[in-house]
Scaffold this motif. Structure first.
Motif, short mmCIF file in Angstrom:
data_model
loop_
_atom_site.label_atom_id
_atom_site.label_comp_id
_atom_site.label_asym_id
_atom_site.label_seq_id
_atom_site.Cartn_x
_atom_site.Cartn_y
_atom_site.Cartn_z
N LYS A 141 -38.85 -12.61 83.91
CA LYS A 141 -38.72 -11.47 83.00
C LYS A 141 -40.05 -10.75 82.80
O LYS A 141 -40.10 -9.52 82.71
CB LYS A 141 -38.15 -11.90 81.66
CG LYS A 141 -37.86 -10.73 80.73
CD LYS A 141 -36.86 -11.10 79.66
CE LYS A 141 -36.57 -9.90 78.78
NZ LYS A 141 -37.70 -9.56 77.91
N ASP A 189 -38.54 -5.23 74.98
CA ASP A 189 -38.20 -5.62 76.35
C ASP A 189 -38.54 -4.49 77.30
O ASP A 189 -38.78 -3.36 76.88
CB ASP A 189 -36.69 -5.92 76.46
CG ASP A 189 -36.32 -7.20 75.73
OD1 ASP A 189 -37.05 -8.20 75.90
OD2 ASP A 189 -35.34 -7.18 74.98
N ASP A 190 -38.54 -4.84 78.59
CA ASP A 190 -38.73 -3.84 79.64
C ASP A 190 -40.02 -3.04 79.44
O ASP A 190 -40.02 -1.80 79.49
CB ASP A 190 -37.50 -2.91 79.70
CG ASP A 190 -36.22 -3.71 79.97
OD1 ASP A 190 -36.27 -4.64 80.78
OD2 ASP A 190 -35.19 -3.42 79.34
N MET A 196 -33.15 -9.99 85.80
CA MET A 196 -34.30 -10.90 85.79
C MET A 196 -34.97 -11.08 87.16
O MET A 196 -36.20 -11.00 87.27
CB MET A 196 -33.86 -12.28 85.28
CG MET A 196 -33.27 -12.26 83.89
SD MET A 196 -34.51 -12.24 82.58
CE MET A 196 -34.78 -13.99 82.35
N LYS A 229 -37.45 -8.45 88.72
CA LYS A 229 -38.72 -8.38 88.01
C LYS A 229 -39.67 -9.42 88.60
O LYS A 229 -40.86 -9.17 88.80
CB LYS A 229 -38.52 -8.65 86.51
CG LYS A 229 -37.78 -7.57 85.75
CD LYS A 229 -37.53 -8.01 84.30
CE LYS A 229 -37.03 -6.88 83.40
NZ LYS A 229 -35.68 -6.41 83.75
N SER A 287 -38.71 -16.94 81.94
CA SER A 287 -39.85 -16.17 81.42
C SER A 287 -40.72 -15.63 82.55
O SER A 287 -41.16 -14.47 82.50
CB SER A 287 -40.69 -17.07 80.50
OG SER A 287 -41.87 -16.41 80.11
N SER A 310 -39.75 -13.47 75.59
CA SER A 310 -39.81 -13.24 77.05
C SER A 310 -38.74 -14.05 77.76
O SER A 310 -39.01 -14.67 78.79
CB SER A 310 -41.19 -13.65 77.59
OG SER A 310 -41.42 -15.04 77.36
N ASN A 311 -37.49 -14.02 77.23
CA ASN A 311 -36.51 -14.90 77.91
C ASN A 311 -35.09 -14.37 77.93
O ASN A 311 -34.55 -14.30 79.05
CB ASN A 311 -36.53 -16.31 77.29
CG ASN A 311 -35.74 -17.26 78.16
OD1 ASN A 311 -34.54 -17.10 78.38
ND2 ASN A 311 -36.42 -18.25 78.75
N HIS A 368 -27.34 -10.93 84.00
CA HIS A 368 -28.61 -11.54 83.63
C HIS A 368 -29.52 -11.67 84.85
O HIS A 368 -30.69 -11.26 84.82
CB HIS A 368 -28.30 -12.91 83.02
CG HIS A 368 -29.46 -13.61 82.41
ND1 HIS A 368 -30.03 -14.72 82.97
CD2 HIS A 368 -30.17 -13.36 81.29
CE1 HIS A 368 -31.03 -15.13 82.21
NE2 HIS A 368 -31.14 -14.33 81.19
N TYR A 426 -29.92 -9.88 78.13
CA TYR A 426 -30.89 -10.98 78.24
C TYR A 426 -30.50 -12.25 77.49
O TYR A 426 -31.07 -13.31 77.76
CB TYR A 426 -32.27 -10.50 77.77
CG TYR A 426 -32.88 -9.44 78.62
CD1 TYR A 426 -33.15 -9.66 79.97
CD2 TYR A 426 -33.20 -8.18 78.10
CE1 TYR A 426 -33.72 -8.67 80.78
CE2 TYR A 426 -33.77 -7.18 78.89
CZ TYR A 426 -34.02 -7.44 80.22
OH TYR A 426 -34.59 -6.45 81.00
#
Lengths: 427, 427
Positions: free
Chosen positions: B273, B73-74, A315, A318, B270, B300-301, A311, A382
């Motif tokens: 990410k 995501d991503d 994370m 980013k 968040s 977003s988590n 995770h 995630y």
């Protein structure tokens, strides 16, 4: 011994595949498909509502330190080491390390960790614990020798005993490596002889590298070289090498790691908690470095939870790069699985494909923190927790089924570990 | 209704206390001690081997977005919003928001979240879900109006309806606030009228603030002021205000937030990410800003796991500051509990003491990733998972006992949410 895992969502190299079955014969995956006849298999496991995936690899830990989890937190590095951790470790007995390693093995199995690289002391005890648990491990003894003296000879004697006694043991689940602790704790002769031993015996070399800014600054001040350049100039990277951390590496360092195929264990949790910093994972991956993930010892983490590392790996970068495209879920997954197996020198693990080692875990997909599941890989990286792991299989042996441990007596080990912890409690 | 929680390890303001009992009468904690007579209590809960602590507060989320967890995501922020999230939200029906909010409530209760601040649409449905679940919540409708036009009037009408219908409802578990969405999405008249409404009705004002670098740069370019200074000059902070994010705030901004007692929801997961960055939590706490923790929406988590936020809040800043003393466990704990209650305007929650609101959770301390437990607080912040929560109590009502939900039918809600998700799946 044959196992058929049925009707799960499999994370294959080609992507996630629903209603998929995975067949295991002996220690290998023999077939993957949507319609495999269950008759004739010794064990059939229903994976409905679960993810079928390669096990996670903890590419850098000191397993028996579970005994010191939370023993000392929120301290500066030097007092933490000098006043708390080192004095506690000095009291450790071989028997304590055996039980602590078993306790660490329980956490690994419960958390979907199928293989790990361990660097600690009394490795004979760790070997016994790994053999009993059914896990796969690369075992190394961290040698520390500032001078080419008797202490150095003793360190090599201990390493050679580990290698002689344990390399290739437990149906090949246990491998060993030669392990100078770090550039700043070993004199050149340690490195030179370690290179020879690795070459003669076809072993990996395992070490800590560029973990802290201070370590790098001192090396540059003393030698004019970064630790990466220093070890490369010594010829260390001419043998397959697994390094832990690589937090403070520059562009030149990274290009050397890539060019010499040096494997790196990225340990985000420990690096954050100790205030070491944040390793340039995106840059290392971009350069083509082989990277695995690790927790480091639990005194600086404070667990062996590879779901947390997965995770964080996905994370943190980013955020630090202010780039939502950094380390996408697939990249984090590859680092936590196949990358980890490559890092510890087990090239046939870490992917669900025919012929690969049968190190497989099943993860619940039916939970309030996971559903609805649009993309299984995304849910894993995630949203999932270590507690979502239901079943853990290593080398074709089921170590945990529906959260019940099959090789270890958790209650016996728990009782023992809490007894031992009494010796370390401060009144 | 009275409850006695017996023989647990209680996290009191004075520190952790073993073999402790907590008595609850109605909605309040009435007694804490080591020897409370269980006779006469309606319910007696044995907390042996468990931690007794205040519940965690999710100070910023969009609960119903659990429907979009892992939906996209991503991706870069703009295509993520414009191509995926906004079109999906445009399809949302009130009924879907009701069921999604119930599903989010299930995750909250399972993860030890006793209270949260929600900003979304169709808030009437969220209110119904909160009322049914037994959770505590601050409900807000995020108003967006770039011009003082009919759209603005409509936004205020929706806000006033929420406030009229729900403020103080569900035995006082539900509060409401007036919520301009953000500085960059609301014209000055929205802020001016919101200030008047907050003053007249004694409400909190809730908004997003300085989440991204772009947002701050544009505000400075257009007005010569940072968003914090801009809102402060408008007089916004003359009313009690809860802001989400505050990632890109400078020294002057932080001193304004502290001086005006603006509450901040720190949302590390968040912010990482989405690539927004990392908020200066240590600096805000040092300046005396009231900070809570939040997950933001699960798109977003991707979860409502406050144990992850607690863990990240304690870990990330040590790494970015290269300081192992940054955000110690106690500080992270305070931010996740008492700080959160203060952030959402519930000053009587977040601590285990007589007279406080009975929002209490029990967390397993007996697990391979937690034992041995030298310091319970450390085990909670650095080692625990959301799945370790056994029992959740809000306002003196047991919502989950030994992992069994008592107010919600998890299977019914799961079935519904997976049906609804089918409408959003891309073929």
């Amino acid at each position: 011994m044959s196992i058929l895992i049925q009707n799960g969502t499999a994370l294959l190299p080609s992507g996630s595949s629903p209603n998929t079955s995975v067949a295991i014969e002996g220690s290998r995956i023999t077939q993957i498909g949507t319609d495999i006849d269950p008759s004739g298999f010794d064990t059939v496991i229903d994976a409905r509502g679960q993810l079928i995936m390669p096990g996670l690899v903890n590419a850098h830990t000191h397993l028996a330190m579970v005994l010191f989890r939370g023993y000392a937190d929120d301290m500066a590095l030097q007092p933490w080491l000098e006043e708390m951790i080192w004095p506690a470790e000095a009291k450790l007995t071989p028997e304590q390390i055996y039980w602590a390693s078993l306790w660490g093995a329980v956490e690994c199995i419960r958390g979907g960790v199928t293989a790990f690289c361990d660097m600690y002391i009394h490795m004979d005890q760790v070997g016994k614990a790994v053999e009993k648990s059914g896990l796969r491990a690369l075992l190394t003894y961290g040698m520390i020798a500032f001078e080419p003296n008797e202490k150095m000879e003793k360190e090599f004697a201990i390493s050679m005993e580990l290698i002689e006694n344990w390399h290739g043991k437990a149906d090949g689940r246990i491998q060993t490596a030669i392990a100078p602790h770090a550039q700043y704790t070993c004199c050149d002769p340690v490195w030179e002889r370690s290179i020879d031993i690795a070459k003669e015996r076809g072993l990996l070399l395992n070490t800590h590298l560029s973990e802290t800014r201070k370590e790098v600054d001192v090396c540059i001040k003393d030698s004019g070289k970064s630790p990466v350049v220093y070890l490369n100039d010594l010829g260390v990277f001419e043998v397959p090498t697994l390094t832990a951390h690589c937090v403070h590496v520059n562009e030149e360092d990274i290009s050397i790691l890539a060019e010499k195929n040096v494997r790196v264990s990225h340990n985000p949790g420990s690096n954050l908690k100790l205030g070491s910093g944040i390793a340039p994972l995106p840059e290392m991956l971009e350069a083509g470095v082989t990277v695995g993930l690790g927790t480091d010892g639990t005194a600086s983490n404070n667990n062996l939870n590879m779901f947390e590392e997965l995770h964080m790996a996905a994370m943190i970068h980013k955020g630090t790069h202010e780039d939502p495209l950094a380390v996408p879920a697939k990249q984090a997954f590859d680092v936590g699985t196949a990358g980890g197996y490559q890092a510890i020198g087990v090239d046939e693990g870490g992917v669900l494909q025919e012929g690969a080692l049968a190190d497989v875990i099943l993860v619940d997909l039916e939970a309030a923190h996971l559903e609805p599941v649009y993309q299984p890989l995304s849910a894993l990286v995630y949203s999932a927790q270590a507690a979502d792991v239901r079943t853990t299989i290593v080398n074709g042996q089921v170590l945990m089924k529906d959260r019940k441990l099959l090789t270890l007596d958790e209650q016996e080990i728990r009782t023992k570990i809490n007894e031992i912890a009494q010796d370390y409690r401060r009144s």
